[in-house]
Structures are given as C-alpha cells and as structure tokens.
Write an enzyme that holds these catalytic residues in place. Sequence first.
Site, short mmCIF file in Angstrom:
data_model
loop_
_atom_site.label_atom_id
_atom_site.label_comp_id
_atom_site.label_asym_id
_atom_site.label_seq_id
_atom_site.Cartn_x
_atom_site.Cartn_y
_atom_site.Cartn_z
N ARG A 66 30.99 34.46 57.80
CA ARG A 66 30.12 34.97 56.72
C ARG A 66 29.57 36.34 57.08
NH1 ARG A 66 25.05 33.55 56.52
NH2 ARG A 66 25.48 31.42 57.20
N TYR A 119 28.22 49.78 34.68
CA TYR A 119 28.98 48.54 34.50
C TYR A 119 28.07 47.41 34.02
CZ TYR A 119 31.78 44.49 35.36
OH TYR A 119 32.44 43.31 35.20
N ASP A 192 28.68 54.79 41.92
CA ASP A 192 29.75 53.84 41.62
C ASP A 192 30.95 54.67 41.17
OD1 ASP A 192 31.55 52.02 40.52
OD2 ASP A 192 29.99 50.72 39.72
N LYS A 217 39.71 46.66 40.87
CA LYS A 217 40.35 47.56 39.92
C LYS A 217 41.47 48.33 40.61
CE LYS A 217 37.04 45.85 37.46
NZ LYS A 217 35.77 46.49 37.23
C1 LIG Z 1 34.47 46.12 37.33
C2 LIG Z 1 33.41 47.04 37.75
C3 LIG Z 1 32.36 46.61 38.57
C4 LIG Z 1 32.22 45.16 38.99
O1 LIG Z 1 33.23 44.76 39.84
P1 LIG Z 1 33.74 43.23 39.97
O2 LIG Z 1 34.76 43.33 41.02
O3 LIG Z 1 34.25 42.82 38.62
O4 LIG Z 1 32.54 42.43 40.37
C5 LIG Z 1 31.41 47.53 38.96
N1 LIG Z 1 31.47 48.81 38.55
C6 LIG Z 1 32.45 49.27 37.77
C7 LIG Z 1 32.45 50.70 37.35
C8 LIG Z 1 33.45 48.41 37.33
O5 LIG Z 1 34.42 48.87 36.53
#
Ligand SMILES: *Cc1c(COP(=O)(O)O)cnc(C)c1O
Length: 403
Positions: A66, A119, A192, A217
Amino acid sequence: MNLPFEETRKLGEATRAIHCGEGVDSETKAIRRPIVLGNSFELNSSSETLAESFDWNDPDAFNYPRSRHPNARYLEERLAGMEGGEDCVVSSSGVAAISGAFFTLLSAGDHMISSRICYIGIHGFLVDHFAKRFGVELTLVDSTNPEAVRAAIRPNTKLIHIETPANPTTLVSDIAAISAIAKSIGAIFTVDSTFSGLVTQNPIALGADLVMHSLTKYVNGHGDSLGGCVTGRKDLISQIRLTASVHLGATISPFTAWLLMRSAATLPLRMKQHCENAMAIARYLESHPKVKLVRYPGLESHPQHAIAKKQMTGFGGMMNVILKCAKPDYFTFLKNLRLITHAVCLGHTESLVQYYPQEGDNPDIGVLNYPEDIGEGFLRLSVGLEDAKDLIADLAQTLEKLP
Ligand SMILES: *Cc1c(COP(=O)(O)O)cnc(C)c1O
C-alpha cells in the site's frame, strides 16, 4: 538503463520514455521488469533500530505494497523522467492522485483557487466535499485570464490549480503567467496536464510545482486500465505519497502499473500521430457546411491559440464540435458513426466521441453544462490513431445524413 538520474535529463523524450525505470531483473536477467505480486517484503534485520528498517516513506524501500511496491516505483521513475520532475507518485486513478494531493496540501481554513472548468470528478470533490464539508475556502475562476486568478488571491491562498487544456472545453490557460502569480504569494502551483498527453507541454519547466495526469488517458492510451500520477517537487511528493498511499490507500495494482509502464514507452510516438490526425480532422470539420464550430487549440480560431502555440509543442487529440443541426439530430450523427464510438474517456488508440448534454436532456446534468464557455450541447471528440482519411470518411458519411 545505467545512467544516474541527473544524466537522464539530457536524453531525448523518446529515450527517456523507453529507458527511465527499465532495467535488467537481477534474479532472472530478464530485460523487462517482472510483475511483483508479494504483499509483504522482508525487512532489514541488520538495522541498528527497528525504525530504520521500516520507513513508510522511503520510495525505494519496500515493506507493504500500500505504501509502495516495485512496479509502482518503476513507473514513477519513468514518469518523473518523462515529465522532468524530481519525483513522482502514482495512484489508482487520476482522481485518486489529484484528490490525494489536495488532501495532503490543504487544511480547513486554507484558500484554494482553481480553474472553473476542470475535470468533473475533481470539480465535484472540490465543491461538494472540500468547500462544503471540510472548510477549505474555494474560488473557481476563469483561468484563461491570469488577471482573474490574481484578483481571487486572499491572504490565506495556499494553492492555485489549473487544468490546461481543460476537459472538456479545450480552453488553454497560460502556465508561465499563473506560475508567476503563485510564486509572488508563495502559493503551491499545480497543473492538471492530462489533455496535453504529457509530452506536448512541460508545466514544470514553466514553473509548476506539481503536474497531475490521469494515466487512464494518453499515457495508458489503449483503453484498458486506470491510473493517476503527481510529479514535481520531491518535498511535496513525499508528503503526498504518505497521505495518498499510506493513509488514503489509493494504491495502484502491480499489474496496472506494469501495463502503464509498457504503454508509456510509446507515448511520444503516439502523441505525434494523435496531433497530426486531430489537426487534419479539425481543419476538415471547420470547413464543413453543417458544422457550426470547431474548437481545437491548434486552429487559429481557438480563443487561446497564441498561448497554446507558446507553451505546447503539439496540440493533442481533443476537440469540441458544435453542429448546425437541432438537438435530436445530434443522435442521428452519433448513431450513424461506423468507426468512431460514442463513449466516455479519451486518449485511446481508437477515436471516441461524447455528447455533452443540454439543459432539458437530463435533470441531473448540473455542472455537465458548459454554456458560458461553449454553448449548450456539443461533442467532445478524442481523435485516435486510425488513418485520418478513414476518420474523415466516417465523419463525412454521418454528416451527409443530417438535414
Ligand atoms: C479523466 C480525467 C481525470 C480523472 O482521471 P481518472 O483516471 O478517470 O480518475 C482528471 N483530470 C482530467 C483532465 C481528466 O481528463
């Protein structure tokens, strides 16, 4: 790779993506990292004190998975090398990584400024939990205007968070300008960078303390796993590792970390094709008589094209499309697609499109509406790695069927 970490900085992006975190397995001599599933690690019995053999927060000493395990660590080394950060921590999802960072860095009574468009899972976390339940003061601003960020500063502003390009609207914020504002007040600056696909922009070089990604992504890129990371200042990453992994338990599985490691090696190559395909499709759609608006950071018509050009080396694979047809015909458009799938998520090998609803489509859409930025009802297209001509033909045949 047998290079000291500092020397890896001089390597090109493709070399870093392939070699950082990779190495020969000392036991079997395999040239790929094994998947290590053991859920406990032998501790160092020769240490003078028990405490020395049991450091939860030493990223290279394993005790219990963990807190850290080998596959997570290899992936962290790869991502830190690719992003140019001092250290990295990976988590079970993008939301886990980003909320873990905020849980670590913010306390009740602190003030945080965030991009208004961020997001949806993070937006919900900040508004419904941090602000409403945990006493963190929150100001959501239009971060495409750095002066709006400056105007939101309070004496207790501890952290400024932006998302660029923004999901889903592809709006671009000026990383260097907002970094300067954060530095002037000693606030932590987080970006982000998921929509950039990591290799098309370098927030750390532009002044970010921490960069976040949903690895789900572009880094994964193959539509088959979930993960997140935070990369940047070592002092902050150590704190986030302890909170997000040890205390909140958002640990990635060894198998997922191994899959992401495999995917990350081809990210620079894949992003080139995403960018090239998206540009061809954006130009095609922009000239189509049945299309009202295309918003893609690489088009001169994008409201922040100049900033995108300044801070990105490619414009990614994400765009917004508004059609001229009435609402019911959006479904005609989606239904007749043959290659492109109507689905959430992005950054995959295959192209995906998502319809963002309008008022009246669903009483619960709430923040899913982005009317101030783009109008009500639009498509978010994630351009994949297929041949651009085939994607254009698919779009052409479904547009043909619209009134
Ligand atoms: C998809 C996404 C997230 C969240 O990520 P997950 O892997 O789905 O938890 C955060 N920020 C952006 C810009 C995203 O496209």
